[in-house]
Write an enzyme that holds these catalytic residues in place. Structure first.
Site, PDB file in Angstrom:
ATOM      1  N   LYS A  11       0.846  -1.524  -0.262  1.00 28.97           N
ATOM      2  CA  LYS A  11       0.152  -0.318   0.256  1.00 28.97           C
ATOM      3  C   LYS A  11       0.982   1.293  -0.465  1.00 28.97           C
ATOM      4  CE  LYS A  11      -4.065  -2.192   2.184  1.00 28.97           C
ATOM      5  NZ  LYS A  11      -4.594  -2.068   3.423  1.00 28.97           N
ATOM      6  N   TYR A  51     -12.205  -1.944  -4.073  1.00 32.50           N
ATOM      7  CA  TYR A  51     -12.675  -1.903  -2.393  1.00 32.50           C
ATOM      8  C   TYR A  51     -14.568  -1.743  -2.744  1.00 32.50           C
ATOM      9  CZ  TYR A  51      -8.265  -2.717  -0.423  1.00 32.50           C
ATOM     10  OH  TYR A  51      -7.072  -2.215   0.031  1.00 32.50           O
ATOM     11  N   ASN A 114      -2.144   0.260   6.852  1.00 32.44           N
ATOM     12  CA  ASN A 114      -1.904  -0.623   7.501  1.00 32.44           C
ATOM     13  C   ASN A 114      -0.716  -2.143   6.233  1.00 32.44           C
ATOM     14  OD1 ASN A 114      -3.921  -1.632   6.072  1.00 32.44           O
ATOM     15  ND2 ASN A 114      -5.375  -2.990   7.413  1.00 32.44           N
ATOM     16  N   HIS A 117      -2.214  -5.091   1.454  1.00 37.39           N
ATOM     17  CA  HIS A 117      -4.011  -5.865   0.999  1.00 37.39           C
ATOM     18  C   HIS A 117      -3.232  -7.657   0.780  1.00 37.39           C
ATOM     19  CE1 HIS A 117      -7.648  -7.122  -0.268  1.00 37.39           C
ATOM     20  NE2 HIS A 117      -7.054  -7.735  -1.254  1.00 37.39           N
ATOM     21  N   GLU A 128      -9.449 -10.862  -8.038  1.00 33.95           N
ATOM     22  CA  GLU A 128      -8.623  -9.326  -7.713  1.00 33.95           C
ATOM     23  C   GLU A 128      -7.335  -9.249  -8.783  1.00 33.95           C
ATOM     24  OE1 GLU A 128      -9.985  -8.588  -2.920  1.00 33.95           O
ATOM     25  OE2 GLU A 128      -8.399  -9.655  -3.571  1.00 33.95           O
TER      26      GLU A 128
HETATM   27  P1  ADP Z   1      -8.380  -7.004   5.632  1.00 36.13           P
HETATM   28  O1  ADP Z   1      -7.343  -5.905   4.316  1.00 36.13           O
HETATM   29  O2  ADP Z   1      -6.929  -7.120   6.841  1.00 36.13           O
HETATM   30  O3  ADP Z   1      -8.043  -7.695   4.383  1.00 36.13           O
HETATM   31  P2  ADP Z   1     -10.412  -5.571   5.653  1.00 36.13           P
HETATM   32  O4  ADP Z   1     -10.955  -6.485   3.911  1.00 36.13           O
HETATM   33  O5  ADP Z   1     -11.676  -5.825   6.935  1.00 36.13           O
HETATM   34  O6  ADP Z   1      -9.422  -6.276   6.545  1.00 36.13           O
HETATM   35  O7  ADP Z   1     -10.338  -3.859   5.529  1.00 36.13           O
HETATM   36  C1  ADP Z   1     -10.038  -3.663   3.493  1.00 36.13           C
HETATM   37  C2  ADP Z   1      -9.135  -2.345   4.783  1.00 36.13           C
HETATM   38  O8  ADP Z   1      -9.326  -1.363   4.750  1.00 36.13           O
HETATM   39  C3  ADP Z   1      -8.025  -2.030   5.647  1.00 36.13           C
HETATM   40  O9  ADP Z   1      -6.302  -3.320   5.256  1.00 36.13           O
HETATM   41  C4  ADP Z   1      -8.174  -0.752   6.333  1.00 36.13           C
HETATM   42  O10 ADP Z   1      -6.967  -0.302   5.748  1.00 36.13           O
HETATM   43  C5  ADP Z   1      -9.130  -0.698   6.168  1.00 36.13           C
HETATM   44  N1  ADP Z   1     -10.137  -0.749   6.967  1.00 36.13           N
HETATM   45  C6  ADP Z   1     -10.688  -2.147   7.566  1.00 36.13           C
HETATM   46  N2  ADP Z   1     -11.081  -1.774   8.649  1.00 36.13           N
HETATM   47  C7  ADP Z   1     -10.691   0.118   8.863  1.00 36.13           C
HETATM   48  C8  ADP Z   1     -11.067   0.419  10.335  1.00 36.13           C
HETATM   49  N3  ADP Z   1     -11.950   0.591  11.714  1.00 36.13           N
HETATM   50  N4  ADP Z   1     -11.269   1.444   9.820  1.00 36.13           N
HETATM   51  C9  ADP Z   1     -10.287   2.426   8.892  1.00 36.13           C
HETATM   52  N5  ADP Z   1      -9.689   2.130   7.540  1.00 36.13           N
HETATM   53  C10 ADP Z   1     -10.488   0.188   7.962  1.00 36.13           C
HETATM   54 MG    MG Z   2     -10.474  -7.767   3.258  1.00 38.85          MG
END
Ligand code: ADP
Ligand code: MG
Length: 140
Positions: A11, A51, A114, A117, A128
C-alpha cells in the site's frame, strides 16, 4: 496441499517509506513466489472499484483516498496454500492485534495504513488478480 495464487498490494504508506523490499523479503521467506508484479498509481475510481465490497462501510472514503494517494505495488503470489499463508504473514487488520513477526506488526502505521492487502478466499483472489493483471503478465 494445493498450489494457489493470491493477490497482494503493497500500500501507499509502505511505498512512501521505501520498504517494499523489506515486505517482499518476508513474502519470499515464507515460501511464496512473486509471479507477477507492477508498480502503479491507482486512480480514485480504480480504488473504489477494487474495494466496492466495502462501499457501505464508514471507512470507505478514507480507504479509497489512501489507496489512490500514492504508488502501490500489485503482485500475484504463488505457493502452497498461498491465500491462507499470506493472510497469516500479513497479520491482523489492526496492527495492534497483529502477531509478532507479521508484516503488519512490523510495518503498519494504523488500522487504515496497514501496509498490505491480501485476498481472503479463492473467489476473491481470482477476481482481484483479474482486476489488475492480464494472463500474459503472470509468469510462474
Ligand atoms: P483486510 O485488509 O485485513 O482484509 P478488511 O477487508 O476488513 O481488512 O478491510 C480492508 C481495508 O480497509 C483494511 O486493510 C484497512 O486498510 C481498511 N480498514 C478496515 N477497517 C478499518 C477501520 N475500522 N478504520 C479504518 N480503515 C479500516
Ligand atoms: Mg479484506
Amino acid at each position: 496441499m494445493a498450489i494457489e495464487r493470491t493477490f497482494s498490494i503493497i500500500k501507499p504508506d509502505a511505498t512512501r517509506r521505501n520498504i517494499t523490499g523489506k515486505i517482499i523479503a518476508k513474502i519470499e521467506e515464507a515460501g511464496l513466489r512473486v509471479v507477477a508484479s507492477k508498480r502503479i498509481h491507482m486512480s480514485l475510481k480504480v480504488a473504489q472499484g477494487f474495494y466496492a465490497v466495502h462501499a457501505a462501510r464508514p471507512f470507505y472514503g478514507e480507504l479509497t483516498e489512501q489507496m489512490s494517494a500514492g504508488p502501490v505495488v500489485v503482485q500475484v503470489l504463488e505457493g502452497e496454500n498461498a491465500i491462507t499463508k499470506y493472510r497469516e504473514i500479513m497479520g491482523a487488520t489492526n496492527p495492534a492485534n497483529a502477531a509478532e513477526g507479521t508484516i503488519r506488526k512490523d510495518f503498519a502505521l494504523s488500522i487504515g495504513e496497514n501496509s498490505v492487502h491480501g485476498s481472503d478466499a479463492p473467489e476473491t483472489a481470482a477476481q482481484e488478480i483479474k482486476y489488475f493483471f492480464a494472463d500474459t503478465e503472470i509468469v510462474g
